[in-house]
Design a protein around this motif. Structure first.
Motif, mmCIF file in Angstrom:
data_model
loop_
_atom_site.group_PDB
_atom_site.id
_atom_site.type_symbol
_atom_site.label_atom_id
_atom_site.label_comp_id
_atom_site.label_asym_id
_atom_site.label_seq_id
_atom_site.Cartn_x
_atom_site.Cartn_y
_atom_site.Cartn_z
ATOM 1 N N SER B 404 11.548 27.334 73.277
ATOM 2 C CA SER B 404 10.529 28.378 73.119
ATOM 3 C C SER B 404 9.823 28.742 74.430
ATOM 4 O O SER B 404 9.281 29.830 74.561
ATOM 5 C CB SER B 404 9.495 27.943 72.079
ATOM 6 N N VAL B 405 9.851 27.835 75.402
ATOM 7 C CA VAL B 405 9.127 28.099 76.645
ATOM 8 C C VAL B 405 9.766 29.230 77.447
ATOM 9 O O VAL B 405 9.092 30.159 77.889
ATOM 10 C CB VAL B 405 9.049 26.808 77.498
ATOM 11 N N ASN B 406 11.089 29.171 77.638
ATOM 12 C CA ASN B 406 11.774 30.207 78.427
ATOM 13 C C ASN B 406 12.804 30.979 77.610
ATOM 14 O O ASN B 406 13.585 31.741 78.184
ATOM 15 C CB ASN B 406 12.494 29.569 79.623
ATOM 16 N N ASN B 407 12.871 30.735 76.315
ATOM 17 C CA ASN B 407 13.931 31.304 75.467
ATOM 18 C C ASN B 407 15.303 31.033 76.084
ATOM 19 O O ASN B 407 16.157 31.918 76.164
ATOM 20 C CB ASN B 407 13.746 32.812 75.286
ATOM 21 N N SER B 408 15.492 29.819 76.533
ATOM 22 C CA SER B 408 16.723 29.489 77.265
ATOM 23 C C SER B 408 17.451 28.321 76.612
ATOM 24 O O SER B 408 16.899 27.215 76.494
ATOM 25 C CB SER B 408 16.376 29.140 78.714
ATOM 26 N N ILE B 409 18.688 28.581 76.232
ATOM 27 C CA ILE B 409 19.504 27.515 75.645
ATOM 28 C C ILE B 409 19.979 26.560 76.743
ATOM 29 O O ILE B 409 20.292 25.397 76.489
ATOM 30 C CB ILE B 409 20.691 28.109 74.840
ATOM 31 N N PHE B 410 19.985 27.058 77.986
ATOM 32 C CA PHE B 410 20.353 26.207 79.128
ATOM 33 C C PHE B 410 19.348 25.055 79.258
ATOM 34 O O PHE B 410 19.720 23.936 79.596
ATOM 35 C CB PHE B 410 20.383 27.052 80.402
ATOM 36 N N ASP B 411 18.085 25.345 78.964
ATOM 37 C CA ASP B 411 17.059 24.299 79.020
ATOM 38 C C ASP B 411 17.324 23.210 77.981
ATOM 39 O O ASP B 411 17.028 22.034 78.200
ATOM 40 C CB ASP B 411 15.658 24.902 78.795
ATOM 41 N N VAL B 412 17.887 23.623 76.826
ATOM 42 C CA VAL B 412 18.217 22.623 75.797
ATOM 43 C C VAL B 412 19.344 21.723 76.299
ATOM 44 O O VAL B 412 19.337 20.508 76.073
ATOM 45 C CB VAL B 412 18.627 23.308 74.465
ATOM 46 N N LEU B 413 20.293 22.331 77.013
ATOM 47 C CA LEU B 413 21.385 21.539 77.583
ATOM 48 C C LEU B 413 20.835 20.542 78.605
ATOM 49 O O LEU B 413 21.220 19.365 78.616
ATOM 50 C CB LEU B 413 22.413 22.474 78.240
ATOM 51 N N LEU B 414 19.910 21.013 79.434
ATOM 52 C CA LEU B 414 19.295 20.111 80.419
ATOM 53 C C LEU B 414 18.534 18.982 79.722
ATOM 54 O O LEU B 414 18.577 17.836 80.153
ATOM 55 C CB LEU B 414 18.343 20.891 81.334
ATOM 56 N N LEU B 415 17.860 19.326 78.627
ATOM 57 C CA LEU B 415 17.146 18.303 77.859
ATOM 58 C C LEU B 415 18.122 17.228 77.375
ATOM 59 O O LEU B 415 17.828 16.025 77.463
ATOM 60 C CB LEU B 415 16.444 18.951 76.652
ATOM 61 N N THR B 416 19.281 17.669 76.889
ATOM 62 C CA THR B 416 20.290 16.722 76.411
ATOM 63 C C THR B 416 20.747 15.813 77.555
ATOM 64 O O THR B 416 20.843 14.580 77.387
ATOM 65 C CB THR B 416 21.502 17.493 75.840
ATOM 66 N N ILE B 417 21.006 16.423 78.715
ATOM 67 C CA ILE B 417 21.483 15.634 79.868
ATOM 68 C C ILE B 417 20.426 14.605 80.286
ATOM 69 O O ILE B 417 20.726 13.428 80.484
ATOM 70 C CB ILE B 417 21.825 16.578 81.058
ATOM 71 N N PHE B 418 19.174 15.047 80.377
ATOM 72 C CA PHE B 418 18.123 14.122 80.818
ATOM 73 C C PHE B 418 17.788 13.070 79.754
ATOM 74 O O PHE B 418 17.336 11.982 80.081
ATOM 75 C CB PHE B 418 16.873 14.886 81.264
ATOM 76 N N SER B 419 18.036 13.394 78.495
ATOM 77 C CA SER B 419 17.832 12.389 77.438
ATOM 78 C C SER B 419 18.849 11.271 77.587
ATOM 79 O O SER B 419 18.510 10.076 77.508
ATOM 80 C CB SER B 419 17.994 13.025 76.056
#
Lengths: 231, 500
Positions: B404-419
């Motif tokens: 919701s912050v940037n409307n970016s699915i790329f950010d979700v991918l980054l979240l997965t990687i950093f998790s």
């Protein structure tokens, strides 16, 4: 069992020389996995450091303004590669020690201190732990390799990657609902009815909370069979 | 505006219905994450940061700051009732809190610690309010060279204190700095380490790192654990006797001083202050033999120190803009998201936020004191919810939040990687707070470093020849050397603790 207890009470150098091999304890296996993982991590760190250093040189260390864009990253790169190399040597030595010993060291500080917490035993020993309070705190949060439910962890990561991959096709709310349903069934191992109810409740909350109340753009599906969901 | 006027202005902001609601929500979430072992205050704050994008500056910071100090209240409930410390700083509370509960004095332990914490918090807020403004005026005289040295000192302290392995600590520092360098170069705009991904030109989003390292990885690692099956002590009597209150006065005052002094040091953690307070109380007590068997001083002192520590840790953030812990780094990022820069100019540039947040600490602690008693049973019930179900909900909320912050699915991918990365690094006991602090401070350190060199005509000795920065850097080296030597000496000298 008796043999194992005897083994655990003996110093490392003695056991490797005098005892016949026994089935490794859980702690021993844990230490072994951890040593290998630590070595692998340190090697990756070294490789990352070398890559960062090389790229930094391409970016340029100096220019007309003085410091170039590569100077500061080069410090990180060199630090990562040098520290990674040191860590690799230490991890390799630990792995060798582990392979040559049948007995692992005892549990960490927290494990030693834990029985004293609240039970009145040897509070002096715990109090003297003030100097290492932070180390204890870190240990408390640390998990063990064998204690982690790896299948669940892998499933959760795979499902998250799947969500990223198929989100544009299924749309945000449907994609997230599928993610949640699968996680409830496969990761949390809950029943189908409970999972469906919780998923629907969450999907409605997210749709109204984020999509309507906070006005976040939640992309609709591109899949033809879900086209009816698009306004 | 002097400190008193500023504080009064702060109360006028903190007491608006809107901000009271944010403080209440923050306190509840803070207590929740404090109660749940495995989900710390950093994770709780990280999970709610996306929401703060949609809130006004003062409200957003009040919400997150309330989580920060609310977690300590939650942590002590499970420590006393179940001998399960929800937070590392609550470990000491269990030493005497749980024996008190076993003696049927759980309610007294809870209420005494709540009252002591409240008193400690209010005293600390008063000191913070009156010290922050003069200190920030003093900090205005510092240049980039001194700031660079101060930030290096903060990072060194984190490394020296947080981990027994210096190598791992330094690797995390270098890794955090490297992460902060991904994206466009701040001076020339050259793309650095973007791997051709245009989404990375603006750098790695802080939220992906924080939520991955502290939010999602925490719940992934604790999935399947159940804490609610432990026996819970009964609460029979809530109000402390006159003797209990009398016995708690000294520990409360000493705990406030100890906690506040430790809190002023960037990089220090609350667990150290609670241990130090416990040691102090035992040393000054006429009956040290009672410690570990339900001494009320062993509960009141450390709990006060914990609370006082948290308030004091705002001093370096408010006056220098340097966060002392991962949780405060998250708060710093929330400030920056809201366009407020913590540091010496904050009191003049954003007085509403600065004074509003300080005043909200008193308001928040009043809310926590009131909530303390009626909600105890509720928090214990929360522990009965299977952590894996809670974990799935946290992951889903994290995904929505970061998207919701940037409307970016790329950010979700980054979240997965950093998790995933967070899980692996935690299992190997790498100190993630060091990486997060370095990541948050990375661009500021680089900017200060470059500005210093430009001012000094590219003379690198400027960092040593400037008296203040030279002293600070020397102090950083001394602290790392001294603190890294102490644990090994301690390990040699430490008496063996009998295991059952």
């Amino acid at each position: 069992m008796e043999k194992l207890e005897k083994l655990e009470n003996m110093p490392t150098h003695e056991t490797s020389a005098t005892l016949t091999p026994v089935e490794p304890s859980a702690e021993h296996r844990e230490a072994g996995i951890k040593a290998v993982a630590e070595l692998a991590t340190m090697l990756v760190t070294t490789a990352l450091g070398l890559w960062v250093t090389t790229e930094s040189l391409h970016l340029g260390l100096h220019n007309a303004l003085g410091i170039g864009p590569g100077m500061f990253p080069m410090v990180s790169g060199v630090a990562l590669s040098v520290l990674g190399a040191i860590g690799s040597i230490v991890a390799l030595a630990a792995l060798r020690r582990h392979r040559h010993s049948s007995v692992t060291s005892g549990p960490g500080l927290l494990h030693n201190a834990a029985p004293a917490i609240g039970e009145g035993h040897d509070v002096d020993a715990v109090v003297s732990g003030a100097q290492e309070a932070l180390a204890v705190a870190v240990d408390q949060e640390a998990e063990t390799f064998t204690g982690v439910l790896w299948v669940r962890l892998a499933l959760a990561i795979v499902l998250l990657v799947g969500f990223v991959t198929f989100m544009s096709y299924l749309g945000f709310v449907v994609g997230l609902s599928v993610l949640m349903l699968l996680m409830m069934l496969l990761v949390a191992k809950r029943g189908l009815v409970f999972s469906i109810i919780l998923t629907i409740a969450t999907a409605i909350t997210i749709y109204y909370g984020f999509g309507v109340f906070l006005d976040v753009v939640l992309p609709g599906p591109t899949a033809p069979f879900l086209s009816w969901l698009n306004p | 505006v002097n400190s008193f006027e500023g504080l009064m202005h702060g109360f006028s902001i903190a007491l608006t219905p809107e901000n009271l609601l944010f403080a209440l929500i923050g306190c509840l979430v803070g207590m929740l994450v404090g109660v749940l072992p495995g989900i710390g205050q950093s994770a709780g704050m990280a999970l709610l940061i996306p929401l703060s994008y949609f809130l006004p500056p003062a409200g957003a910071i009040i919400l997150l700051a309330s989580i920060f100090y609310g977690a300590a209240y939650g942590g002590r409930i499970t420590s006393i009732l179940m001998n399960v410390p929800g937070e590392s700083e609550s470990i000491v509370t269990a030493f005497d809190g749980y024996p008190m509960a076993q003696q049927g004095r759980a309610g007294v332990a809870l209420s005494t610690s709540a009252i002591s914490s409240f008193v400690g918090a209010v005293l600390s807020v008063i000191v913070l309010a009156f010290a922050a403004l003069p200190l920030s005026k003093l900090a205005l005289h510092l240049g980039p060279t001194e700031y660079f040295a101060l930030m290096v000192l903060g990072l060194c302290l984190v490394v020296a204190l947080i981990d027994r392995s210096l190598t791992k600590g330094l690797i995390m520092l270098a890794f955090g700095l490297f992460l902060s360098q991904i994206g466009s170069d701040p001076v020339q705009g050259s793309a650095r380490f973007t791997l051709g991904q245009s989404q990375l030109l603006e750098g790695i989003p802080l939220l992906a790192v924080i939520m991955g390292f502290f939010g999602v990885s925490d719940v992934l690692l604790t999935a399947g654990q159940r804490h609610g099956s432990k026996a819970i002590a009964r609460i029979e009597k809530l109000m402390p006797s006159r003797q209990d209150l009398k016995d708690s006065v000294g520990p409360t005052i000493r705990g406030t001083i100890v906690g506040f002094l430790f809190g002023l040091i960037p990089g220090m953690v609350a667990a150290v202050s609670t241990f130090a307070s416990y040691v102090t109380e035992k040393r000054v007590s006429k009956h040290p033999e009672k410690f570990g068997h339900g001494a009320i001083q062993g509960v009141a002192g450390p709990e006060t120190a914990n609370k006082s520590f948290e308030i004091a840790s705002f001093v370096p953030l408010f006056t220098l803009g340097i966060p002392g812990s991962a949780a405060l780094a998250i708060l710093l990022s929330a400030f920056l998201i809201q366009g407020v820069t913590p540091g010496p100019t904050m009191f003049t540039d954003s007085p509403d936020v600065a004074w509003g947040v300080i005043a909200s600490m008193v308001v928040g602690n009043v809310i926590l004191l009131i909530l303390n008693f009626p909600l105890v049973r509720f928090w214990v019930l929360i522990l009965r919810i299977p952590s894996d179900v809670l974990g799935v909900l946290v992951i889903v909320v994290s995904v929505v939040g970061i998207y919701s912050v940037n409307n970016s699915i790329f950010d979700v991918l980054l979240l997965t990687i950093f998790s995933l990365l967070g899980c692996l690094l935690k299992l190997l006991q790498f100190p993630l707070p060091a990486a997060v602090l370095a990541f948050v401070l990375g661009d500021r350190i680089e900017a200060a470093f470059r500005q210093s060199l430009i001012l000094a005509h590219n003379d690198p000795t400027t960092f040593i020849t400037h008296p203040i920065s030279g002293t600070i850097l020397a102090l950083a080296v001394v602290i790392v050397v001294v603190l890294k030597l102490r644990p090994s000496q301690f390990r040699k000298a430490r008496p063996a603790v009998p295991t059952p």
